[in-house]
Design a protein around this motif. Structure first.
Motif, PDB file in Angstrom:
ATOM      1  N   GLY A   1     -36.571 -22.298   2.049  1.00  0.00           N
ATOM      2  CA  GLY A   1     -35.921 -23.737   1.285  1.00  0.00           C
ATOM      3  C   GLY A   1     -36.136 -24.814   2.444  1.00  0.00           C
ATOM      4  N   ASP A   2     -35.844 -25.866   1.800  1.00  0.00           N
ATOM      5  CA  ASP A   2     -35.864 -27.337   2.644  1.00  0.00           C
ATOM      6  C   ASP A   2     -34.555 -27.411   3.344  1.00  0.00           C
ATOM      7  N   PRO A   3     -34.613 -27.871   4.677  1.00  0.00           N
ATOM      8  CA  PRO A   3     -33.252 -28.185   5.395  1.00  0.00           C
ATOM      9  C   PRO A   3     -32.826 -29.440   4.665  1.00  0.00           C
ATOM     10  N   VAL A   4     -31.495 -29.734   4.949  1.00  0.00           N
ATOM     11  CA  VAL A   4     -30.982 -30.989   4.361  1.00  0.00           C
ATOM     12  C   VAL A   4     -31.463 -32.295   4.701  1.00  0.00           C
ATOM     13  N   ASP A   5     -31.885 -32.491   6.065  1.00  0.00           N
ATOM     14  CA  ASP A   5     -32.556 -33.473   6.510  1.00  0.00           C
ATOM     15  C   ASP A   5     -33.606 -34.128   5.749  1.00  0.00           C
ATOM     16  N   LEU A   6     -34.502 -32.911   5.340  1.00  0.00           N
ATOM     17  CA  LEU A   6     -35.536 -33.347   4.561  1.00  0.00           C
ATOM     18  C   LEU A   6     -35.591 -33.578   3.135  1.00  0.00           C
ATOM     19  N   ARG A   7     -34.360 -33.697   2.520  1.00  0.00           N
ATOM     20  CA  ARG A   7     -33.816 -33.531   1.320  1.00  0.00           C
ATOM     21  C   ARG A   7     -33.110 -34.936   1.134  1.00  0.00           C
ATOM     22  N   ARG A   8     -32.986 -35.608   2.024  1.00  0.00           N
ATOM     23  CA  ARG A   8     -31.935 -36.818   2.064  1.00  0.00           C
ATOM     24  C   ARG A   8     -32.410 -37.782   2.575  1.00  0.00           C
ATOM     25  N   SER A   9     -31.901 -38.861   2.572  1.00  0.00           N
ATOM     26  CA  SER A   9     -32.029 -40.317   3.161  1.00  0.00           C
ATOM     27  C   SER A   9     -31.787 -40.073   4.751  1.00  0.00           C
ATOM     28  N   GLU A  10     -32.348 -41.058   5.423  1.00  0.00           N
ATOM     29  CA  GLU A  10     -32.208 -41.141   6.876  1.00  0.00           C
ATOM     30  C   GLU A  10     -30.697 -41.734   7.262  1.00  0.00           C
ATOM     31  N   VAL A  11     -30.287 -42.645   6.404  1.00  0.00           N
ATOM     32  CA  VAL A  11     -28.846 -43.187   6.426  1.00  0.00           C
ATOM     33  C   VAL A  11     -27.877 -41.985   6.451  1.00  0.00           C
ATOM     34  N   LEU A  12     -28.261 -41.111   5.278  1.00  0.00           N
ATOM     35  CA  LEU A  12     -27.228 -39.888   5.297  1.00  0.00           C
ATOM     36  C   LEU A  12     -27.329 -38.849   6.449  1.00  0.00           C
ATOM     37  N   ASN A  13     -28.525 -38.702   6.805  1.00  0.00           N
ATOM     38  CA  ASN A  13     -28.942 -37.813   8.024  1.00  0.00           C
ATOM     39  C   ASN A  13     -28.015 -38.407   9.282  1.00  0.00           C
ATOM     40  N   GLN A  14     -27.872 -40.073   9.443  1.00  0.00           N
ATOM     41  CA  GLN A  14     -27.295 -40.466  10.515  1.00  0.00           C
ATOM     42  C   GLN A  14     -25.683 -40.157  10.281  1.00  0.00           C
ATOM     43  N   LEU A  15     -25.193 -40.399   9.031  1.00  0.00           N
ATOM     44  CA  LEU A  15     -23.903 -40.500   8.784  1.00  0.00           C
ATOM     45  C   LEU A  15     -23.144 -39.080   8.559  1.00  0.00           C
ATOM     46  N   ILE A  16     -23.985 -38.334   8.160  1.00  0.00           N
ATOM     47  CA  ILE A  16     -23.525 -36.820   8.088  1.00  0.00           C
ATOM     48  C   ILE A  16     -24.386 -35.926   8.677  1.00  0.00           C
ATOM     49  N   PRO A  17     -24.571 -35.875  10.073  1.00  0.00           N
ATOM     50  CA  PRO A  17     -25.571 -35.024  10.686  1.00  0.00           C
ATOM     51  C   PRO A  17     -25.898 -33.718  10.051  1.00  0.00           C
ATOM     52  N   LYS A  18     -26.906 -33.077  10.144  1.00  0.00           N
ATOM     53  CA  LYS A  18     -27.314 -31.876   9.546  1.00  0.00           C
ATOM     54  C   LYS A  18     -26.343 -30.852  10.255  1.00  0.00           C
ATOM     55  N   ASN A  19     -25.995 -30.851  11.671  1.00  0.00           N
ATOM     56  CA  ASN A  19     -25.373 -29.849  12.081  1.00  0.00           C
ATOM     57  C   ASN A  19     -23.800 -29.849  12.079  1.00  0.00           C
ATOM     58  N   ILE A  20     -23.421 -30.827  11.054  1.00  0.00           N
ATOM     59  CA  ILE A  20     -21.821 -30.759  10.507  1.00  0.00           C
ATOM     60  C   ILE A  20     -21.873 -30.755   8.944  1.00  0.00           C
ATOM     61  N   ASN A  21     -23.040 -30.892   8.314  1.00  0.00           N
ATOM     62  CA  ASN A  21     -23.241 -30.867   6.874  1.00  0.00           C
ATOM     63  C   ASN A  21     -22.611 -29.629   6.488  1.00  0.00           C
ATOM     64  N   TRP A  22     -23.044 -28.488   7.074  1.00  0.00           N
ATOM     65  CA  TRP A  22     -22.550 -27.141   6.456  1.00  0.00           C
ATOM     66  C   TRP A  22     -20.988 -26.938   6.685  1.00  0.00           C
ATOM     67  N   LEU A  23     -20.379 -27.593   7.748  1.00  0.00           N
ATOM     68  CA  LEU A  23     -19.167 -27.494   8.025  1.00  0.00           C
ATOM     69  C   LEU A  23     -18.295 -28.497   7.140  1.00  0.00           C
ATOM     70  N   MET A  24     -18.621 -29.689   6.822  1.00  0.00           N
ATOM     71  CA  MET A  24     -17.996 -30.450   5.796  1.00  0.00           C
ATOM     72  C   MET A  24     -18.003 -29.993   4.248  1.00  0.00           C
ATOM     73  N   ASN A  25     -19.284 -29.304   4.042  1.00  0.00           N
ATOM     74  CA  ASN A  25     -19.473 -28.754   2.648  1.00  0.00           C
ATOM     75  C   ASN A  25     -18.510 -27.759   2.700  1.00  0.00           C
ATOM     76  N   SER A  26     -18.160 -26.680   3.563  1.00  0.00           N
ATOM     77  CA  SER A  26     -17.630 -25.527   3.683  1.00  0.00           C
ATOM     78  C   SER A  26     -15.914 -25.777   3.786  1.00  0.00           C
ATOM     79  N   LEU A  27     -15.710 -26.899   4.456  1.00  0.00           N
ATOM     80  CA  LEU A  27     -14.257 -27.295   4.480  1.00  0.00           C
ATOM     81  C   LEU A  27     -13.731 -27.893   2.960  1.00  0.00           C
ATOM     82  N   ALA A  28     -14.729 -28.573   2.341  1.00  0.00           N
ATOM     83  CA  ALA A  28     -14.488 -29.112   1.015  1.00  0.00           C
ATOM     84  C   ALA A  28     -14.424 -27.906  -0.108  1.00  0.00           C
ATOM     85  N   ASP A  29     -15.470 -26.914   0.303  1.00  0.00           N
ATOM     86  CA  ASP A  29     -15.540 -25.675  -0.738  1.00  0.00           C
ATOM     87  C   ASP A  29     -14.098 -24.961  -0.511  1.00  0.00           C
TER      88      ASP A  29
END
Length: 200
Positions: free
Chosen positions: A62-90
């Motif tokens: 699969g493609d990592p999230v930073d290749l699937r979204r905009s640079e702005v989102l990569n800065q505001l929701i860094p890849k290394n916390i993306n999984w954490l934020m999504n898991s907390l929301a889940d």
């Protein structure tokens, strides 16, 4: 930053953090059943290990999230916390929210989970799949577009290889692979809730 990007950032952080604030508030007032905390922590771990880490880092085919979204989102929701934020929301907004909604609609709060109940399960299933479809259509649609592959994951075993488009809404697509985690997670969530609810 576009309005769409701002919306993603606000929704991601809000759905991850607000449930923690609510749970802490209930805990401080001694109104948080231990079973709820156990359900929250269990679902967090299952979602993180079941698909969120895999989807974030593109661990297998699969493609990592930073290749699937905009640079702005990569800065505001860094890849290394993306999984954490999504898991907390889940775990919080989706899982605990679904349990609460199911209990309210069944008219018995948490006692509906004391034993298997097909009506309660169907409500929870509809909630889990519906929220996922809405997230894919209106929040993460650019990250999940055709041509942007999500990794194989333990709770997404179809991988990018068996991923037909289920339906389209304008230029937005809903695919099978994106729905599989919540199809599999719903019975897991139901049985976790039954398990911990019985022990309290």
């Amino acid at each position: 930053m576009t309005f769409e990007e701002l919306r993603v950032v606000v929704v991601v952080y809000t759905t991850a953090i607000v449930p923690i604030i609510i749970l802490l508030n209930l805990h401080l007032r001694d109104r948080l059943p231990r079973s709820i905390l156990k359900i929250y922590l269990s679902t967090f771990l299952i979602c993180a290990l079941g698909w969120e880490l895999w989807f974030t880092y593109g661990l297998y085919a699969g493609d990592p999230v930073d290749l699937r979204r905009s640079e702005v989102l990569n800065q505001l929701i860094p890849k290394n916390i993306n999984w954490l934020m999504n898991s907390l929301a889940d775990a919080g907004t989706i899982s605990l929210g679904g349990i609460l909604l199911t209990g309210k609609l069944m008219g018995s709060d948490r006692t509906v989970f004391n034993q298997w109940n097909i009506g309660a399960f169907l409500i929870l299933l509809i909630w889990c799949i519906s929220q996922n479809i809405l997230v894919e259509m209106f929040l993460y649609y650019d990250q999940l577009a055709v041509g942007k592959d999500l990794s194989w994951a333990p709770l997404a075993p179809t991988g990018p290889w068996m991923n037909p488009v289920l339906f389209q809404y304008g230029d937005r697509t809903i695919t099978l692979h994106g729905q599989v985690p919540w199809l599999l997670m719903t019975p897991i969530l139901y049985f976790i809730t039954m398990h911990f609810g019985r022990k309290e």
